[in-house]
Design a protein around this motif. Structure first.
Motif, short mmCIF file in Angstrom:
data_model
loop_
_atom_site.label_atom_id
_atom_site.label_comp_id
_atom_site.label_asym_id
_atom_site.label_seq_id
_atom_site.Cartn_x
_atom_site.Cartn_y
_atom_site.Cartn_z
N PHE A 106 0.32 -1.16 0.02
CA PHE A 106 -0.50 -0.16 -0.18
C PHE A 106 0.77 1.47 -0.21
CE2 PHE A 106 -3.42 -2.76 1.77
CZ PHE A 106 -4.03 -2.93 0.87
N LEU A 107 1.86 1.37 1.02
CA LEU A 107 2.62 2.32 0.69
C LEU A 107 3.69 2.52 -0.48
CD1 LEU A 107 3.82 1.66 4.95
CD2 LEU A 107 2.72 3.91 4.04
N SER A 108 4.05 1.45 -0.70
CA SER A 108 4.76 1.76 -2.20
C SER A 108 3.85 1.87 -3.46
CB SER A 108 5.47 0.25 -2.49
OG SER A 108 4.59 -0.48 -3.18
N GLY A 109 2.22 1.94 -3.40
CA GLY A 109 1.28 2.01 -4.29
C GLY A 109 1.42 1.14 -5.26
N GLN A 110 2.32 -0.79 -4.75
CA GLN A 110 1.50 -1.55 -5.32
C GLN A 110 0.88 -2.62 -4.70
OE1 GLN A 110 6.56 -2.03 -6.15
NE2 GLN A 110 6.15 -0.56 -8.80
N PRO A 111 -0.23 -2.40 -4.32
CA PRO A 111 -0.70 -3.65 -3.75
C PRO A 111 -1.01 -4.77 -3.93
CG PRO A 111 -2.42 -1.11 -4.02
CD PRO A 111 -1.08 -1.24 -5.10
N THR A 112 -0.16 -5.64 -2.94
CA THR A 112 -0.18 -7.03 -3.46
C THR A 112 -0.60 -7.86 -2.07
OG1 THR A 112 2.03 -8.83 -3.58
CG2 THR A 112 2.61 -6.69 -2.12
N LYS A 113 -0.66 -9.66 -2.39
CA LYS A 113 -2.09 -10.29 -1.16
C LYS A 113 -2.82 -9.11 -0.69
CE LYS A 113 3.03 -12.34 -1.67
NZ LYS A 113 4.21 -12.91 -0.28
N VAL A 114 -3.38 -8.39 -1.18
CA VAL A 114 -4.24 -7.85 -0.54
C VAL A 114 -5.30 -8.30 1.05
CG1 VAL A 114 -5.75 -6.08 -0.34
CG2 VAL A 114 -3.80 -5.50 -1.23
N LEU A 115 -6.28 -9.90 -0.42
CA LEU A 115 -7.18 -10.52 -0.11
C LEU A 115 -6.43 -11.50 1.24
CD1 LEU A 115 -8.87 -10.76 -3.11
CD2 LEU A 115 -9.68 -9.16 -0.80
N PRO A 116 -5.37 -12.59 0.69
CA PRO A 116 -4.72 -13.10 1.56
C PRO A 116 -4.62 -12.47 3.66
CG PRO A 116 -3.97 -13.65 -0.18
CD PRO A 116 -4.02 -12.23 -0.56
N ALA A 117 -4.38 -11.07 3.12
CA ALA A 117 -3.89 -10.41 4.40
C ALA A 117 -4.62 -10.07 5.09
CB ALA A 117 -2.73 -8.81 3.34
N PHE A 118 -6.18 -9.61 4.51
CA PHE A 118 -7.29 -8.89 5.16
C PHE A 118 -7.53 -10.47 5.21
CE2 PHE A 118 -6.72 -4.44 3.26
CZ PHE A 118 -6.68 -3.77 4.23
N ALA A 119 -7.45 -11.45 4.83
CA ALA A 119 -8.43 -13.19 5.32
C ALA A 119 -7.60 -13.90 6.59
CB ALA A 119 -8.29 -13.98 3.77
N VAL A 120 -6.47 -13.27 6.86
CA VAL A 120 -5.90 -13.50 7.42
C VAL A 120 -5.65 -12.55 9.05
CG1 VAL A 120 -3.62 -13.84 8.99
CG2 VAL A 120 -3.93 -14.41 6.01
N ALA A 121 -6.54 -11.29 8.67
CA ALA A 121 -6.45 -10.53 9.78
C ALA A 121 -8.09 -10.63 9.98
CB ALA A 121 -6.11 -8.66 9.61
N ALA A 122 -8.83 -11.28 9.38
CA ALA A 122 -10.09 -11.57 9.76
C ALA A 122 -10.16 -13.10 11.19
CB ALA A 122 -11.19 -11.06 8.59
N VAL A 123 -9.80 -13.86 10.52
CA VAL A 123 -9.36 -15.35 10.98
C VAL A 123 -8.51 -14.75 12.09
CG1 VAL A 123 -7.95 -17.60 10.90
CG2 VAL A 123 -9.29 -16.86 9.00
N LEU A 124 -7.07 -13.81 12.20
CA LEU A 124 -7.23 -13.78 13.66
C LEU A 124 -8.26 -13.45 14.18
CD1 LEU A 124 -3.44 -12.52 12.74
CD2 LEU A 124 -4.05 -14.25 13.89
N ILE A 125 -8.98 -12.14 14.10
CA ILE A 125 -9.71 -11.90 14.90
C ILE A 125 -10.98 -12.49 15.33
CG2 ILE A 125 -11.50 -10.13 14.62
CD1 ILE A 125 -10.12 -7.97 13.03
N GLY A 126 -11.46 -13.04 14.54
CA GLY A 126 -12.54 -14.39 14.82
C GLY A 126 -11.40 -14.95 15.92
N VAL A 127 -11.19 -15.89 16.36
CA VAL A 127 -9.88 -16.80 17.11
C VAL A 127 -9.78 -15.74 18.05
CG1 VAL A 127 -8.19 -17.98 17.55
CG2 VAL A 127 -9.01 -17.73 15.03
#
Length: 258
Positions: A221-242
């Motif tokens: 996001f900082l570099s203007g070249q978004p990468t692995k966005v969906l996996p990152a948010f998926a992992v964050a959502a799983v962590l919140i759920g757990v």
């Protein structure tokens, strides 16, 4: 006694902890000191890392380190709130709160409001310092929205984990049990160099570390070249759920002990 509802409990707990945070230097200083130390020490001391072969991060090393420190500040905002939970149990405040609250989930929500406020304050200070030090943000406003939304998710997961530990142990001696797992996850990620430049067991650990995905997405996001966005948010959502389940279990443990 009328037992308070969810939002009234959340507001009361949140306001009390926010007030304690901003009026107690012993709480404010550590929250700022850790991220500030890592940013100033490594953004300056390791600034020539961006000249080694294989380092191709668009924003330079200051921005590269800022991506980690942002995640660290979000995590610490949640972790240090866990210390506040433990302190409230030691003082007897939390036991009185459990008796007064009808919707006890509001207690955890209140602590999260405090954790979010602490993280916003720390991130704001560090961002101002980073801009002075030469932070280059190539991402768009949408990218920045994604970056800080991810930071909020990390803050929530850290707070829920710390709260769950604190409510089970109900003593400030819970500090290491709250802090050490967070440190391990943070520093077994590609902190100071890109993932591709890691070697040995550190690279093996980073490849299984969920923080790696979130860190790489934040830097994208900082570099203007978004990468692995969906996996990152998926992992964050799983962590919140757990961690929601973990915190609820801690609350039930505290209720039984009240």
């Amino acid at each position: 006694m009328t037992r308070a509802g969810f939002w009234s409990v959340a507001r009361a707990v949140g306001w009390r902890n926010i007030h304690n945070f901003f009026t107690n230097p012993a709480i404010v200083i550590p929250s700022l000191l850790f991220p500030m130390f890592f940013f100033t020490a490594f953004a300056g001391g390791l600034s020539r890392v961006d000249q080694i072969p294989g380092f191709n991060f668009a924003g330079g090393y200051t921005t590269f380190v800022y991506g980690f420190v942002l995640l660290q500040a979000s995590t610490f905002g949640g972790i240090f709130t866990g210390f506040s939970v433990a302190r409230d149990f030691e003082s007897g405040f939390s036991r009185r709160l459990l008796l007064a609250a009808r919707r006890r989930g509001g207690i955890i929500a209140g602590y999260w409001l405090a954790a979010l406020t602490r993280a916003i304050f720390t991130i704001s200070v560090i961002t101002a310092v980073a801009v002075i030090a030469g932070l280059e943000v190539n991402g768009s406003l949408v990218d920045l929205a994604g970056l800080y939304t991810l930071a909020i998710f990390v803050n929530a997961a850290a707070m829920l984990f710390g709260t769950g530990v604190a409510m089970r142990l109900r003593t400030m001696q819970a500090g290491p049990a709250i802090q050490v797992p967070a440190f391990l996850l943070l520093f077994l990620a590609p902190v100071w160099v890109p993932f591709d430049l890691l070697t040995g067991w550190v690279k093996a650990a980073a490849s299984f570390n969920p923080v790696t995905l979130m860190l790489e997405a934040g830097r994208g996001f900082l570099s203007g070249q978004p990468t692995k966005v969906l996996p990152a948010f998926a992992v964050a959502a799983v962590l919140i759920g757990v961690t929601i389940l973990w915190a609820r279990g801690g609350l039930r443990s505290a209720e039984r002990a009240a």
